[in-house]
Design a protein around this motif. Sequence first.
Motif, short mmCIF file in Angstrom:
data_model
loop_
_atom_site.label_atom_id
_atom_site.label_comp_id
_atom_site.label_asym_id
_atom_site.label_seq_id
_atom_site.Cartn_x
_atom_site.Cartn_y
_atom_site.Cartn_z
N ILE A 92 11.55 -11.15 0.86
CA ILE A 92 13.05 -11.12 1.24
C ILE A 92 14.03 -11.50 0.07
CG2 ILE A 92 14.74 -12.23 2.99
CD1 ILE A 92 12.29 -12.85 4.82
N GLU A 93 13.80 -12.43 -0.83
CA GLU A 93 14.61 -12.76 -1.84
C GLU A 93 14.65 -11.51 -2.79
OE1 GLU A 93 13.19 -16.50 -3.50
OE2 GLU A 93 14.54 -17.56 -1.88
N ARG A 94 13.52 -10.89 -2.85
CA ARG A 94 13.59 -9.82 -4.04
C ARG A 94 14.11 -8.44 -3.39
NH1 ARG A 94 7.63 -9.70 -6.80
NH2 ARG A 94 8.86 -7.86 -7.97
N ASN A 95 14.38 -8.55 -2.02
CA ASN A 95 14.83 -7.38 -1.21
C ASN A 95 13.92 -6.29 -1.24
OD1 ASN A 95 16.88 -6.14 0.47
ND2 ASN A 95 17.45 -5.06 -1.36
N ILE A 96 12.62 -6.74 -1.18
CA ILE A 96 11.41 -5.57 -1.03
C ILE A 96 11.51 -5.28 0.44
CG2 ILE A 96 8.92 -5.22 -1.24
CD1 ILE A 96 8.89 -7.29 -3.44
N VAL A 97 11.66 -6.09 1.20
CA VAL A 97 11.78 -5.67 2.60
C VAL A 97 12.86 -6.77 3.28
CG1 VAL A 97 10.37 -5.76 4.81
CG2 VAL A 97 9.13 -5.20 2.76
N TYR A 122 3.04 -2.11 5.63
CA TYR A 122 3.39 -1.64 7.03
C TYR A 122 4.81 -2.27 7.07
CZ TYR A 122 -1.63 -1.49 7.64
OH TYR A 122 -2.95 -1.15 8.00
N LEU A 123 5.08 -3.30 6.71
CA LEU A 123 6.60 -3.80 6.47
C LEU A 123 7.60 -2.97 5.86
CD1 LEU A 123 6.23 -7.56 5.77
CD2 LEU A 123 6.43 -6.64 8.13
N TYR A 124 7.35 -2.39 4.72
CA TYR A 124 7.94 -1.49 3.93
C TYR A 124 8.28 -0.26 4.71
CZ TYR A 124 9.60 1.07 0.05
OH TYR A 124 10.26 1.77 -1.17
N LEU A 125 7.02 0.38 5.42
CA LEU A 125 7.55 1.45 6.25
C LEU A 125 8.29 1.19 7.54
CD1 LEU A 125 3.54 2.69 6.34
CD2 LEU A 125 5.61 3.99 5.21
N LEU A 126 7.94 0.23 8.26
CA LEU A 126 9.09 -0.30 9.30
C LEU A 126 10.32 -0.33 8.66
CD1 LEU A 126 9.42 -1.37 12.06
CD2 LEU A 126 9.11 -3.72 11.03
N ASP A 127 10.50 -1.17 7.61
CA ASP A 127 11.92 -1.12 7.15
C ASP A 127 12.62 0.24 6.90
OD1 ASP A 127 13.87 -3.26 6.51
OD2 ASP A 127 13.65 -2.66 4.47
N HIS A 128 11.94 1.18 6.12
CA HIS A 128 12.32 2.48 5.93
C HIS A 128 12.49 3.36 7.19
CE1 HIS A 128 12.16 6.65 4.32
NE2 HIS A 128 11.54 7.01 5.13
N LYS A 197 3.22 8.26 -0.72
CA LYS A 197 4.42 8.49 -1.63
C LYS A 197 5.16 7.12 -1.40
CE LYS A 197 8.83 10.90 -2.20
NZ LYS A 197 9.66 12.23 -1.66
N SER A 198 5.04 6.73 0.13
CA SER A 198 5.49 5.30 -0.01
C SER A 198 5.31 4.22 -0.54
CB SER A 198 5.77 4.99 1.70
OG SER A 198 6.55 5.79 2.37
N MET A 199 3.78 4.33 -0.69
CA MET A 199 2.86 3.25 -1.34
C MET A 199 3.21 3.37 -2.78
SD MET A 199 -1.03 2.86 -1.64
CE MET A 199 -1.42 2.88 0.06
N GLU A 200 3.53 4.37 -3.46
CA GLU A 200 4.10 4.59 -4.74
C GLU A 200 5.41 3.93 -5.13
OE1 GLU A 200 4.32 8.55 -6.37
OE2 GLU A 200 2.46 9.14 -5.60
N GLU A 201 6.18 4.10 -4.06
CA GLU A 201 7.69 3.56 -3.90
C GLU A 201 7.56 1.95 -4.04
OE1 GLU A 201 9.45 5.29 -0.97
OE2 GLU A 201 9.86 7.08 -1.96
N LEU A 202 6.66 1.48 -3.26
CA LEU A 202 6.43 0.14 -3.03
C LEU A 202 5.89 -0.44 -4.32
CD1 LEU A 202 6.44 -2.47 -1.22
CD2 LEU A 202 4.36 -1.82 -0.22
N LYS A 203 4.83 -0.05 -4.63
CA LYS A 203 4.16 -0.48 -6.20
C LYS A 203 5.27 -0.51 -7.15
CE LYS A 203 -0.63 1.12 -5.06
NZ LYS A 203 -1.69 1.93 -5.54
N LYS A 205 8.45 -0.71 -6.86
CA LYS A 205 9.59 -1.73 -6.57
C LYS A 205 9.14 -2.97 -6.93
CE LYS A 205 12.81 -2.48 -3.01
NZ LYS A 205 13.58 -1.92 -1.70
N ILE A 206 7.58 -3.29 -6.50
CA ILE A 206 7.20 -4.77 -6.62
C ILE A 206 7.21 -4.96 -8.25
CG2 ILE A 206 5.09 -6.06 -6.59
CD1 ILE A 206 4.79 -4.72 -3.66
N MET A 207 6.79 -3.86 -9.20
CA MET A 207 6.48 -4.19 -10.55
C MET A 207 7.61 -4.25 -11.26
SD MET A 207 3.51 -1.25 -11.12
CE MET A 207 1.83 -1.15 -10.43
N THR A 208 8.77 -3.63 -10.71
CA THR A 208 10.25 -3.42 -11.68
C THR A 208 11.15 -4.40 -11.06
OG1 THR A 208 10.90 -1.56 -10.17
CG2 THR A 208 9.85 -1.08 -12.26
N LEU A 209 11.32 -4.84 -9.99
CA LEU A 209 12.28 -5.91 -9.58
C LEU A 209 12.25 -7.38 -10.24
CD1 LEU A 209 12.55 -5.20 -5.66
CD2 LEU A 209 14.42 -4.56 -7.52
#
Length: 209
Positions: A92-97, A122-128, A197-203, A205-209
């Motif tokens: 939540i704090e890193r705004n990943i989901v 799963y949470l990321y896909l729900l959020d999207h 594609k969503s998995m790429e975006e999530l990875k 996001k996690i690596m760069t935030l």
Amino acid sequence: MEEELISKKELLELTGISYGQLYRWKRKNLVPEDWFIHKSAFTGQETFFPKQRMLARIDKIINMKDGMTLDELADMFSSVPALLSISKIELIERNIVSKISVEYAEQHIGQSDIYNFEQIMYLYLLDHCLHTGEMNLDEGKYMLRTLEEHYSKFEGRNCDLIFIRKMGVSAFFLMSAGSELYFESGAKIILRVNVNKSMEELKLKIMTL
């Protein structure tokens, strides 16, 4: 609709990459094996690629390779979930989901202080899907249930998450990425999300935030 192809010669000329770079990226799994399509041509056997996907992938590699190793890029592009865990607070704090998505999902997949990557996805896909405005919260529980029950059956293979609706009744299912889809009259595809594609975006996001 059949996907537009581009020949290897045209690809190298258009992007400016070398033959050696292309096949090094293939060996490193930055470009999937099944994107190398061998077809007969008047000059003999030639190699073609799905044009838009290949150009997008090369653009990502070129723009990101200075900040990441090829192995890190390969892991990001992989359809296999990453081996990592993140706390609920950090998500939540890193705004990943968003907090709304996390708290809603807890009602249906259980509460947890630490989430593994598959759960985060799963949470990321729900959020999207919620942020598109096409899916409401009540429908979200069916999406989560579909992912929990069936995603593991793909064993790392690329798949699409499909959301359809007919006369106000919604349904979700997973199918191999890019497969043609036919259904009864009156049903409408609301969302079709490529999970890889969503998995790429999530990875990323996690690596760069």
